[in-house]
Design a protein around this motif. Structure first.
Motif, PDB file in Angstrom:
ATOM      1  N   TRP A   1      -2.741   2.815   1.956  1.00  0.00           N
ATOM      2  CA  TRP A   1      -2.800   1.894   0.814  1.00  0.00           C
ATOM      3  C   TRP A   1      -2.547   0.454   1.275  1.00  0.00           C
ATOM      4  O   TRP A   1      -3.178  -0.500   0.793  1.00  0.00           O
TER       5      TRP A   1
ATOM      6  N   LEU B   1      -1.044  -5.257  -3.075  1.00  0.00           N
ATOM      7  CA  LEU B   1      -1.430  -3.936  -3.555  1.00  0.00           C
ATOM      8  C   LEU B   1      -1.315  -3.826  -5.068  1.00  0.00           C
ATOM      9  O   LEU B   1      -2.144  -3.179  -5.711  1.00  0.00           O
TER      10      LEU B   1
ATOM     11  N   THR C   1       0.362   7.810  -3.684  1.00  0.00           N
ATOM     12  CA  THR C   1      -0.576   8.695  -4.365  1.00  0.00           C
ATOM     13  C   THR C   1       0.171   9.760  -5.154  1.00  0.00           C
ATOM     14  O   THR C   1      -0.183  10.070  -6.299  1.00  0.00           O
TER      15      THR C   1
END
Length: 384
Positions: free
Chosen positions: A102, A113, A271
């Motif tokens: 990520w 992010l 995730t």
């Protein structure tokens, strides 16, 4: 761009105070921070935090792949180990790789992010914590005064062994936070120290004195029936989930209506947190990520619709870390640095250090032999 390799480092966090919970305390206040660096053929490096002892077995699942396919690679890692299972160290390793991917994806987009994930606000509401079980009364009060100075109106304490001490500390905490709000949110985390009947009895006594916002991990993490019984009996919300490794482990709790605040350990990755958040959202439940060094999951927390608040445990970061965030106004303000906003000075980290007590016999990761077997609070046992 392709993933080409990895490196591992060990940084250290100096908490400047004893840290721990009912299971044990690290008196030195120094803990390890494992760092995974995922390298690419384009020169970009992704940073993942957390223990990753299974990296040699899992890296082939992502090697040579485009790091932007984060969700697909997450499932690829799960598939890679499906015969032996993905719990424990394996799940932690998946999380560290996932976090690094990520970070890479957002760096490739030249965005922080939180923005790449679709968050509309860089501010993430939080609650104060601090692994405070080992603090004396004066140090305990001073610790939470510092959080109140930063605008926090919610806080969690560690307890579970001495009920009178827990109640007294919750009352102290209520007084400290009351300078910011008339009704502070007060949480108690007992780290699986009780059995079901203890939890029901102790909560009844606490609730006569305290408007408790939630009780965290009152019984063992897999005890869906016990959590459900407590949830039906107590007025306070039941929070749990930080030690569950995989979405499927939440299903018994969901099916039994045993959890009111759905938690996910930040150490298990972004995730995992986002999938847990959506599963909770589908059931009308709020989600709260449990803290980890440098608060990387705050980026994902900013982007989910049912986030109730992230645990924040310290104002400082591990040695050698530069983190683009501020802890102010009762939460975290994320910055504009691409990716997770974390930069590390490898030369500083390489100077080394030592952590004393986190994984040793009797440390916070070792469950005491009498946990869940204490029929009365510890401060009354000597008289029996």
């Amino acid at each position: 761009m392709k993933i080409t390799g990895y490196r591992s480092l060990t940084a250290f966090h100096d908490w400047r105070r004893p840290v721990g919970d009912v299971n044990g305390v690290v008196e030195s206040g120094i803990t390890e921070v494992p760092v995974l660096l995922v390298e690419t053929d384009a020169g970009l490096t992704g940073i993942g935090l957390g223990a990753h002892g299974d990296i040699a077995r899992l890296f082939p699942a992502v090697e040579g792949a485009d790091p932007r396919a984060v969700s697909t690679l997450y499932d690829s890692m799960l598939s890679h180990v499906f015969k032996s299972g993905h719990a424990g160290t394996t799940f932690g390793t998946i999380a560290a790789i996932d976090m690094a991917l990520w970070d890479l994806k957002a760096k490739m987009a030249d965005e922080p992010l939180w923005r790449m994930l679709g968050a509309g606000d860089r501010f993430v509401a939080g609650y104060a914590s601090g692994l405070c079980y080992g603090l004396g009364d004066d140090a305990f009060a001073a610790h939470y005064e510092a959080w109140a100075d930063r605008g926090f109106t919610a806080a969690k304490i560690k307890g579970g062994r001495d009920l009178d001490r827990d109640i007294a500390r919750l009352e102290v905490l209520r007084g400290i936070l009351s300078r910011n709000t008339a009704r502070p949110a007060l949480m108690l985390d007992v780290n699986e120290a009780w059995n079901c009947k203890q939890a029901i009895r102790h909560l009844a006594e606490i609730e006569r004195r305290i408007d408790l916002t939630w009780i965290e991990e009152p019984v063992r993490r897999w005890d869906a029936a016990g959590h459900a019984r407590i949830a039906r009996t107590a007025k306070t919300a039941v929070a749990t989930g930080e030690n569950l490794t995989g979405l499927e482990q939440y299903n018994p709790l969901f099916d039994a209506q045993a959890v009111d605040i759905v938690q996910a350990g930040s150490v298990w990755g972004l995730t995992h947190f986002m999938r847990v958040a959506m599963a909770a959202h589908a059931r009308g439940l709020p989600v709260s990520p449990v803290a980890y060094n440098a608060n990387p999951v705050a980026h994902a927390a900013a982007a989910v619709p049912n986030m109730i608040g992230i645990e924040v445990q310290d104002f400082a970061f591990p040695t050698g870390f530069s983190v683009d965030q501020e802890i102010v106004d009762g939460g975290i303000v994320l910055g504009d640095r691409p990716g997770l906003g974390i930069e590390i000075d490898e030369a500083v980290i390489a100077q080394g250090g030592s952590s004393l007590g986190w994984n040793v016999r009797g440390g916070p990761h070792r469950r005491p032999a009498d946990a869940g077997l204490r029929l009365v609070p510890e401060n009354r046992r000597a008289a029996l």
